[in-house]
Design a protein around this motif. Structure first.
Motif, PDB file in Angstrom:
ATOM      1  N   ALA A  87      23.901  -5.981  76.487  1.00  0.00           N
ATOM      2  CA  ALA A  87      25.279  -6.331  75.909  1.00  0.00           C
ATOM      3  C   ALA A  87      25.727  -7.628  75.757  1.00  0.00           C
ATOM      4  CB  ALA A  87      26.552  -5.447  76.518  1.00  0.00           C
ATOM      5  N   GLU A  88      25.212  -8.287  77.052  1.00  0.00           N
ATOM      6  CA  GLU A  88      25.634  -9.704  77.277  1.00  0.00           C
ATOM      7  C   GLU A  88      25.116 -10.814  75.938  1.00  0.00           C
ATOM      8  OE1 GLU A  88      23.155  -8.465  78.281  1.00  0.00           O
ATOM      9  OE2 GLU A  88      22.801  -8.824  80.424  1.00  0.00           O
ATOM     10  N   VAL A  89      23.527 -10.212  75.737  1.00  0.00           N
ATOM     11  CA  VAL A  89      23.151 -11.229  74.641  1.00  0.00           C
ATOM     12  C   VAL A  89      23.602 -10.736  73.197  1.00  0.00           C
ATOM     13  CG1 VAL A  89      20.746 -11.989  73.848  1.00  0.00           C
ATOM     14  CG2 VAL A  89      20.977 -10.832  76.099  1.00  0.00           C
ATOM     15  N   GLN A  90      23.764  -9.674  73.024  1.00  0.00           N
ATOM     16  CA  GLN A  90      24.345  -9.116  71.702  1.00  0.00           C
ATOM     17  C   GLN A  90      25.597  -9.687  71.475  1.00  0.00           C
ATOM     18  OE1 GLN A  90      23.818  -5.256  69.558  1.00  0.00           O
ATOM     19  NE2 GLN A  90      24.719  -4.708  71.423  1.00  0.00           N
ATOM     20  N   SER A  91      26.615  -9.723  72.600  1.00  0.00           N
ATOM     21  CA  SER A  91      27.763 -10.429  72.368  1.00  0.00           C
ATOM     22  C   SER A  91      27.611 -11.849  72.181  1.00  0.00           C
ATOM     23  CB  SER A  91      28.719 -10.052  73.820  1.00  0.00           C
ATOM     24  OG  SER A  91      28.650  -8.879  73.847  1.00  0.00           O
ATOM     25  N   ALA A  92      26.662 -12.410  72.928  1.00  0.00           N
ATOM     26  CA  ALA A  92      26.584 -13.952  72.850  1.00  0.00           C
ATOM     27  C   ALA A  92      26.157 -14.418  71.462  1.00  0.00           C
ATOM     28  CB  ALA A  92      25.894 -14.528  73.694  1.00  0.00           C
ATOM     29  N   LEU A  93      25.161 -13.478  70.940  1.00  0.00           N
ATOM     30  CA  LEU A  93      24.633 -13.666  69.639  1.00  0.00           C
ATOM     31  C   LEU A  93      25.611 -13.766  68.466  1.00  0.00           C
ATOM     32  CD1 LEU A  93      20.967 -12.023  69.720  1.00  0.00           C
ATOM     33  CD2 LEU A  93      21.589 -14.488  68.584  1.00  0.00           C
ATOM     34  N   LYS A 107      19.462 -24.512  61.455  1.00  0.00           N
ATOM     35  CA  LYS A 107      20.760 -24.212  62.248  1.00  0.00           C
ATOM     36  C   LYS A 107      20.186 -23.046  63.581  1.00  0.00           C
ATOM     37  CE  LYS A 107      24.887 -24.375  60.475  1.00  0.00           C
ATOM     38  NZ  LYS A 107      26.110 -23.657  59.852  1.00  0.00           N
ATOM     39  N   ARG A 108      19.003 -22.701  63.298  1.00  0.00           N
ATOM     40  CA  ARG A 108      18.929 -21.646  64.171  1.00  0.00           C
ATOM     41  C   ARG A 108      18.513 -21.895  65.733  1.00  0.00           C
ATOM     42  NH1 ARG A 108      14.533 -18.576  60.058  1.00  0.00           N
ATOM     43  NH2 ARG A 108      15.998 -18.586  58.553  1.00  0.00           N
ATOM     44  N   GLU A 109      17.958 -23.196  65.859  1.00  0.00           N
ATOM     45  CA  GLU A 109      17.621 -23.505  67.271  1.00  0.00           C
ATOM     46  C   GLU A 109      19.021 -23.891  68.060  1.00  0.00           C
ATOM     47  OE1 GLU A 109      14.957 -24.024  69.604  1.00  0.00           O
ATOM     48  OE2 GLU A 109      14.536 -22.271  68.169  1.00  0.00           O
ATOM     49  N   GLY A 110      19.934 -24.383  67.323  1.00  0.00           N
ATOM     50  CA  GLY A 110      21.335 -24.659  67.879  1.00  0.00           C
ATOM     51  C   GLY A 110      21.959 -23.465  68.324  1.00  0.00           C
ATOM     52  N   VAL A 111      21.792 -22.311  67.736  1.00  0.00           N
ATOM     53  CA  VAL A 111      22.245 -20.958  68.062  1.00  0.00           C
ATOM     54  C   VAL A 111      21.637 -20.519  69.200  1.00  0.00           C
ATOM     55  CG1 VAL A 111      22.351 -18.476  67.550  1.00  0.00           C
ATOM     56  CG2 VAL A 111      23.339 -20.513  65.885  1.00  0.00           C
ATOM     57  N   VAL A 112      20.363 -20.622  69.390  1.00  0.00           N
ATOM     58  CA  VAL A 112      19.620 -20.128  70.535  1.00  0.00           C
ATOM     59  C   VAL A 112      20.058 -20.970  71.589  1.00  0.00           C
ATOM     60  CG1 VAL A 112      17.254 -20.298  71.434  1.00  0.00           C
ATOM     61  CG2 VAL A 112      17.384 -19.682  69.308  1.00  0.00           C
ATOM     62  N   ARG A 113      20.343 -22.505  71.474  1.00  0.00           N
ATOM     63  CA  ARG A 113      20.858 -23.250  72.690  1.00  0.00           C
ATOM     64  C   ARG A 113      22.213 -22.736  73.212  1.00  0.00           C
ATOM     65  NH1 ARG A 113      18.556 -27.420  70.253  1.00  0.00           N
ATOM     66  NH2 ARG A 113      20.393 -28.108  69.295  1.00  0.00           N
ATOM     67  N   GLN A 114      22.886 -22.425  72.059  1.00  0.00           N
ATOM     68  CA  GLN A 114      24.394 -22.072  72.319  1.00  0.00           C
ATOM     69  C   GLN A 114      24.296 -20.490  73.065  1.00  0.00           C
ATOM     70  OE1 GLN A 114      26.438 -22.099  68.686  1.00  0.00           O
ATOM     71  NE2 GLN A 114      28.420 -22.114  69.562  1.00  0.00           N
ATOM     72  N   VAL A 115      23.502 -19.702  72.729  1.00  0.00           N
ATOM     73  CA  VAL A 115      23.546 -18.528  73.232  1.00  0.00           C
ATOM     74  C   VAL A 115      22.928 -18.437  75.160  1.00  0.00           C
ATOM     75  CG1 VAL A 115      22.137 -16.374  73.548  1.00  0.00           C
ATOM     76  CG2 VAL A 115      22.960 -17.052  71.535  1.00  0.00           C
ATOM     77  N   CYS A 116      22.127 -19.344  75.146  1.00  0.00           N
ATOM     78  CA  CYS A 116      21.331 -19.678  76.532  1.00  0.00           C
ATOM     79  C   CYS A 116      22.632 -20.387  77.325  1.00  0.00           C
ATOM     80  CB  CYS A 116      20.291 -20.726  76.531  1.00  0.00           C
ATOM     81  SG  CYS A 116      18.891 -19.916  75.804  1.00  0.00           S
ATOM     82  N   GLU A 117      23.668 -21.529  76.748  1.00  0.00           N
ATOM     83  CA  GLU A 117      24.474 -21.895  77.453  1.00  0.00           C
ATOM     84  C   GLU A 117      25.493 -21.055  77.742  1.00  0.00           C
ATOM     85  OE1 GLU A 117      25.490 -25.134  74.876  1.00  0.00           O
ATOM     86  OE2 GLU A 117      23.661 -26.171  75.419  1.00  0.00           O
ATOM     87  N   VAL A 118      25.961 -20.290  76.826  1.00  0.00           N
ATOM     88  CA  VAL A 118      26.933 -19.200  77.002  1.00  0.00           C
ATOM     89  C   VAL A 118      26.598 -18.189  78.044  1.00  0.00           C
ATOM     90  CG1 VAL A 118      28.296 -17.070  76.210  1.00  0.00           C
ATOM     91  CG2 VAL A 118      28.072 -19.232  74.767  1.00  0.00           C
ATOM     92  N   PHE A 173      24.326 -18.419  80.607  1.00  0.00           N
ATOM     93  CA  PHE A 173      23.520 -19.284  81.891  1.00  0.00           C
ATOM     94  C   PHE A 173      24.254 -18.520  83.006  1.00  0.00           C
ATOM     95  CE2 PHE A 173      23.024 -21.941  85.271  1.00  0.00           C
ATOM     96  CZ  PHE A 173      21.747 -22.363  85.145  1.00  0.00           C
ATOM     97  N   THR A 174      25.737 -18.812  83.141  1.00  0.00           N
ATOM     98  CA  THR A 174      26.177 -18.224  84.448  1.00  0.00           C
ATOM     99  C   THR A 174      26.059 -16.926  84.867  1.00  0.00           C
ATOM    100  OG1 THR A 174      27.864 -20.026  84.033  1.00  0.00           O
ATOM    101  CG2 THR A 174      28.388 -18.340  85.772  1.00  0.00           C
ATOM    102  N   ALA A 175      26.059 -16.068  83.864  1.00  0.00           N
ATOM    103  CA  ALA A 175      26.036 -14.737  83.819  1.00  0.00           C
ATOM    104  C   ALA A 175      24.713 -14.101  84.380  1.00  0.00           C
ATOM    105  CB  ALA A 175      26.483 -13.921  82.730  1.00  0.00           C
ATOM    106  N   LEU A 176      23.726 -14.715  83.771  1.00  0.00           N
ATOM    107  CA  LEU A 176      22.123 -14.109  84.024  1.00  0.00           C
ATOM    108  C   LEU A 176      21.840 -14.918  85.210  1.00  0.00           C
ATOM    109  CD1 LEU A 176      20.787 -13.998  80.549  1.00  0.00           C
ATOM    110  CD2 LEU A 176      22.471 -12.536  81.407  1.00  0.00           C
ATOM    111  N   THR A 177      22.088 -16.063  85.495  1.00  0.00           N
ATOM    112  CA  THR A 177      21.255 -16.859  86.700  1.00  0.00           C
ATOM    113  C   THR A 177      21.574 -16.528  87.875  1.00  0.00           C
ATOM    114  OG1 THR A 177      21.253 -18.556  85.090  1.00  0.00           O
ATOM    115  CG2 THR A 177      20.342 -19.085  87.036  1.00  0.00           C
ATOM    116  N   TRP A 220      18.213 -12.836  84.478  1.00  0.00           N
ATOM    117  CA  TRP A 220      18.095 -11.362  84.505  1.00  0.00           C
ATOM    118  C   TRP A 220      18.890 -10.734  83.397  1.00  0.00           C
ATOM    119  CZ3 TRP A 220      15.463  -8.453  88.486  1.00  0.00           C
ATOM    120  CH2 TRP A 220      14.853  -9.077  89.378  1.00  0.00           C
ATOM    121  N   LEU A 221      18.277  -9.968  82.571  1.00  0.00           N
ATOM    122  CA  LEU A 221      18.956  -9.468  81.658  1.00  0.00           C
ATOM    123  C   LEU A 221      19.473  -7.792  82.030  1.00  0.00           C
ATOM    124  CD1 LEU A 221      17.102 -10.036  78.006  1.00  0.00           C
ATOM    125  CD2 LEU A 221      19.237 -11.224  79.147  1.00  0.00           C
TER     126      LEU A 221
END
Ligand code: BEZ
Length: 282
Positions: A160-166, A244-255, A257-261, A269-270
């Motif tokens: 759900a976290e990745v779905q929401s971030a995407l 624009k796709r790599e920018g979105v991938v970076r944004q998802v990873c940044e959003v 980071f705290t919840a998954l690490t 962890w997903l």
């Protein structure tokens, strides 16, 4: 036989899957216990991918046919595992009802498979609402009376976290929320939906459960969360122009980071939630 939709791009590559999702075929002990493979079993593997999961039960059964819509994954499966008792075919599993006759050998109602299995594939296959129930009916038709369908897939609340971030990142990049929902390639049903759907097409549901299974992402520099999002989220990303796709991938990873690490070791962890079941054709 219906071939897969030639308009649809093949997002899959066995190498990328190994880099970003090598854990998928490994975490399957319970599903294999439900399969209970026997030396006389003829098994249909729906959404078999590169065959790495199929290989786990292949030594214990008589014959398997693996089907998947990705030519790249079927190529890899045939290269690595094809034998007198294992075949892999490109087939769009969204149209299993139309394929039932070919897969059954006789007419619908004369299923020839002892068991149908599906691991980590039905959340893609059942995504189109218009074919969802027909696909389950096709699986039912493929089975001999008394045969079983065992499956594991993403259940309600999966990743759900990745779905929401995407969704958030795409909306931030100018895509409407309706368009993001339209292209969302995943369907993660609840225990209640899946039970009713299987019973509706004639199965008796003997087991159905949902399990939280936090899953560690690969640490590889080409894998990790970014690799996972690029591969699994390809159909989300395709709504944007390529640049624009790599920018979105970076944004998802940044959003995320705290919840998954995890602070102790930096591992990520997903929130996988597995829906698992066993249904019988009576
Ligand atoms: C899963 O196996 O749960 C999954 C795979 C790809 C995308 C989303 C979920």
């Amino acid at each position: 036989m219906t071939s897969p939709n030639p308009q649809q791009k093949d997002h899959w590559s066995a190498e990328a899957y190994s880099t970003s999702a090598s854990f998928v075929p490994k975490l399957t002990q319970t599903l294999l216990r439900y399969l209970d493979p026997q030396p006389t079993d003829r098994v249909l593997d729906v959404g078999c991918g590169d065959g790495k999961f199929t290989e786990l039960f292949l030594p214990s059964i008589a014959y398997v046919l693996g089907i998947d819509s990705s030519p790249a994954m079927i190529d890899a499966a045939n290269t690595d595992y094809r034998s007198a008792k294992a075949e892999f075919r490109v087939l769009d599993c969204c149209y299993l009802d139309r394929e039932a006759e070919g897969l059954c050998g006789g007419g619908v109602g004369e299923g020839k498979w002892d068991k149908v299995i599906s691991n980590a594939a039905l959340h893609w296959i059942l995504r189109p609402e218009s074919t969802r129930l027909k696909t389950l009916a096709g699986i039912h038709a493929c089975l001999k009376p008394g045969g079983v369908f065992v499956f594991e897939m993403g259940g309600h609340g999966n990743v759900a976290e990745v779905q929401s971030a995407l969704i958030y990142a795409l909306v931030q990049n100018g895509v409407s929320v309706e368009e993001v929902r339209r292209v969302n390639p995943w369907f993660f049903p609840s225990v209640e939906w899946m039970t009713a759907a299987l019973e509706g097409v004639g199965f008796t549901v003997e087991r159905m459960e949902i399990e939280d299974r936090p899953t560690k992402l690969t640490a590889d520099k080409n894998g990790g969360l970014a690799g996972w999002v690029r591969l699994m989220g390809a159909r989300f990303l395709e709504v944007l122009p390529e640049e624009k796709r790599e920018g979105v991938v970076r944004q998802v990873c940044e959003v995320l980071f705290t919840a998954l690490t995890r602070v102790e070791d930096g591992s990520q962890w997903l929130g996988y939630r597995r829906l698992r079941g066993l249904a019988r054709r009576v």
